[in-house]
Design an enzyme around this catalytic site. Structure first.
Site, short mmCIF file in Angstrom:
data_model
loop_
_atom_site.label_atom_id
_atom_site.label_comp_id
_atom_site.label_asym_id
_atom_site.label_seq_id
_atom_site.Cartn_x
_atom_site.Cartn_y
_atom_site.Cartn_z
CB CYS A 2 -0.90 0.02 1.23
SG CYS A 2 -2.00 -1.39 1.36
NE ARG A 28 4.35 1.56 -1.49
CZ ARG A 28 5.37 1.52 -0.64
NH1 ARG A 28 6.49 2.17 -0.94
NH2 ARG A 28 5.29 0.88 0.49
CD1 TRP A 76 -1.30 -5.11 -4.43
CD2 TRP A 76 -1.19 -6.36 -2.58
NE1 TRP A 76 -0.95 -6.38 -4.81
CE2 TRP A 76 -0.88 -7.18 -3.69
CE3 TRP A 76 -1.19 -6.94 -1.32
CZ2 TRP A 76 -0.58 -8.53 -3.58
CZ3 TRP A 76 -0.89 -8.29 -1.20
CH2 TRP A 76 -0.59 -9.07 -2.32
CG ASN A 100 2.32 -0.32 3.69
OD1 ASN A 100 1.84 -1.37 3.31
ND2 ASN A 100 3.59 -0.01 3.52
N GLY A 101 0.41 -2.27 5.87
CA GLY A 101 0.84 -3.34 6.76
C GLY A 101 -0.32 -4.26 7.08
CD GLU A 481 14.17 -12.25 -13.10
OE1 GLU A 481 13.80 -11.09 -13.34
OE2 GLU A 481 13.83 -12.87 -12.07
CE LYS A 485 11.57 -9.25 -14.18
NZ LYS A 485 11.45 -9.96 -12.89
CD GLU A 488 7.49 -10.85 -11.62
OE1 GLU A 488 7.66 -10.59 -10.42
OE2 GLU A 488 8.28 -10.47 -12.51
CG HIS A 504 15.54 -36.03 -13.12
ND1 HIS A 504 15.75 -37.25 -12.52
CD2 HIS A 504 16.71 -35.66 -13.69
CE1 HIS A 504 17.02 -37.61 -12.70
NE2 HIS A 504 17.62 -36.66 -13.41
CE LYS A 603 10.00 -2.19 -8.40
NZ LYS A 603 10.55 -3.01 -9.49
#
Length: 608
Positions: A2, A28, A76, A100-101, A481, A485, A488, A504, A603
């Site tokens: 947030c 964010r 968020w 925020n939290g 990575e 990406k 995401e 495997h 973020k």
């Protein structure tokens, strides 16, 4: 997560500045937004809207509010679905709050307040805070005393900012776990999640320490520590206040930040390399010089950077390295020998799990290093040595330039450790540093050919439901990575694997509908990767090769390829990161997703 901002001014209506501050916090991630002010009658007025800030701006045009003191918030969702009702600020007739939290004991608080006759409108944990403060005010306490009495009752992580009905000269902020910055302006004061929110308004900043709370008016601030003792905290000029925050003509922040990587690599190298000697400098941390073990802790993309750092440091410096996922690290009661070193990697410097791991390592007698992109962050302030990535603000939720800057620092650190431990001759170190210094130019060449990656992504990735990424050695984390990406920002299911693990299990997924991206520079592991690629081709897989001309000449049966320059193995991960970033970006554009603010993501993850 947030984003929060509070502003109190002598001179103007604060609503436009609140909205502008929220726009600077969009990076964010959020799903709703709102503002609250005190009207001329001293009452609290709110406007809230689900969705993007544009929805809030539309609402404010039709139902304007104004005032010289106010709060803003981008939410968020944690407790309660995204909606106008659950959006912040939360308010009663006496007070309003942005948060925020996570308040872990909110259900207990809420049950007690319901029994007292309080009426709750939302499903959020945050609403319990404003009702608890209101309860204290209704019992006869003034607002400052009410907040002071409330804070010890809250369990969890929070940054809070309050305003109060009939109090146009009073704003209170508090932090525990989540960051909160205090800004000093000309006839105005501000509180914000970070410097980006308030830097253009208040160039002098104080970063509240954990447990601090602050009482401000239009001209001054009084800061208290967790024991309610008045304290002085240092002021600084924000390093981001004057930064250009626009897209610079690019379609998305992510694309702009991908194209900034050559400069970021160069700027970051300049912090570690002496241009006269051609050698990298060792951070002045005594524990590092005598360490027999290094623990690296990180989350997400930073974790993949740490894995590559492990390859480099163990191979060149012969120093054992353990790489830990921050969210798991504390909960297995790790064995940490006093006098060793722990390195923490975080783009924001505020990642809750990484910060908690840092504090555990501090308690266990570890020397503390960090690699962060925000030098004013909590992780930076609590470290013995900070290696700054010098990447500048990164607004795309999916990290790009911060990742390659982290790799740049880790490569330089590996060289320094190898030299210090007697495993690298001076001339070889100079040669490898020169190879690193060539990375920005190599990256720029790759970016100049981005159109080839656009075509591959549009034709092969965007139509797919599943994608596999393969790599060996230090290319394995690049495969991880690349898959992250793609997941995401395009919402295509993707997985990264060590190429030797294809038999495997993952090979069962291979058919003509599953693109397989192989990250394979011509190194001592190439022949083994080529063998794995042949197994994929034999089963009808559509393979996309990312590698150099030498490797391409040894392969057949490819569906597509992107040619990379032949490079020193130390440098390969830095520049091989770019094509996997661009493939994800162009696939997301082709699918029409929100590249800079993908769904459900934030973020800066400032709660567990």
């Amino acid at each position: 997560m947030c984003g929060i901002i509070g502003l109190i001014s002598q001179r103007r209506d604060v609503v436009p500045d609140l909205v502008a501050g929220l726009k600077r916090l969009e990076y964010r991630g959020y799903d709703s937004a709102g503002v609250a002010t005190l009207g001329a009658d001293g009452r609290i007025n709110r406007r809230r809207a689900p969705g993007k800030l544009s929805a809030l701006e539309d609402l404010l045009r039709y139902e304007p509010v104004s005032g010289s003191i106010g709060l803003g918030h981008t939410r968020w969702a944690t407790h309660g679905a995204p909606s106008q009702t659950n959006a912040h600020p939360h308010a009663t007739a006496e007070a309003a709050v942005v948060h925020n939290g996570i308040i872990e004991n909110f259900q207990e608080i809420k049950s007690r307040l319901l029994a007292e006759g309080h009426h709750f409108e939302t499903q959020t944990d945050s609403e319990a805070v404003v009702h608890l403060v209101t309860s204290k005010i209704q019992s006869g306490l003034d607002p400052v005393a009410a907040v002071r009495a409330t804070l010890p009752l809250l369990e969890g992580a929070f940054a809070l900012v309050f305003i109060f009905a009939g109090q146009p000269e009073l704003m209170i902020g508090a932090r525990r776990g989540s960051p909160l910055a205090l800004g000093y302006g000309d006839g105005e004061m501000a509180l914000g999640s970070d410097a980006l929110a308030i830097g253009p308004l208040c160039h002098h900043l104080t970063y509240l320490e954990d447990g601090d709370w602050v009482v401000i008016d239009r001209n001054q601030a009084t800061i208290y520590d967790a024991r309610n003792n008045p304290v002085e905290r240092s002021r600084s000029v924000s390093s981001v206040a004057a930064q250009n925050l626009g897209k610079g003509g690019y379609r998305h922040y992510m694309l702009k930040e991908i194209h900034e990587q050559p400069q970021v690599m160069g700027d970051t190298l300049n912090t570690m390399v002496d241009p006269v000697t051609g050698l990298a400098a060792l951070p002045n941390l005594p524990e590092l010089k005598r360490a027999q073990h290094l623990t690296i802790v990180a989350c997400g993309t930073s974790y993949y950077a740490a894995l590559i750092g492990k390859y480099w440091i163990e191979r060149m410096a012969r120093l054992p390295v353990a790489v830990e996922v921050a969210s798991e690290f504390r909960y297995r009661d790790p064995v940490l020998l006093p006098g060793q070193v722990a390195l923490f990697i975080s783009q924001s410097g505020e990642t809750a799990d990484t910060l908690a791991a840092l504090r555990l390592c501090r308690q266990r007698g570890q020397g503390i290093m960090s690699i962060v992109n925000v030098q004013e962050s909590t992780i930076a302030r609590e470290s013995d040595i900070v290696l700054p990535t010098v990447a500048g603000p990164e607004f795309g939720v999916a990290s790009t330039k911060a990742f390659t800057a982290q790799l740049t620092l880790l490569a330089a650190l590996a060289l320094v450790l190898a030299s210090h431990r007697g495993h690298l001759e001076r001339q070889e170190e100079i040669r490898l540093v020169r190879a690193l210094m060539e990375a920005p130019a190599l990256a720029a060449d790759i970016l100049s050919r981005a159109g080839d990656l656009d075509r591959l992504a549009r034709d092969l990735l965007a139509p797919a439901r599943d994608v596999l990424f393969l790599g060996r050695g230090s290319s394995f984390p690049i495969a991880l990575e690349g898959a992250l990406k793609l997941k995401e920002i395009s919402y295509i299911h993707a997985e990264g694997y060590a190429a030797g693990e294809i038999k495997h299990g993952p090979i069962a997924l291979v058919d003509e509908n599953v693109p397989v991206i192989v990250v394979a520079p011509s190194d001592d592991l190439f022949a083994k990767t080529a063998s794995n690629l042949s197994e994929v081709n034999a089963r009808g897989g559509r393979t996309i090769f990312i590698g150099d001309q030498e490797g391409l000449g040894r392969l057949s049966g490819l569906t597509g390829h992107f040619l990379m320059p032949k490079v020193e193995p130390l440098v390969a991960p830095l520049i091989y990161a770019l094509p996997v970033q661009l493939l994800a970006y162009y696939a997301a554009v082709a699918k029409g997703t929100d590249v800079d603010q993908p769904r459900n993501l934030a973020k800066s993850v400032t709660v567990e």
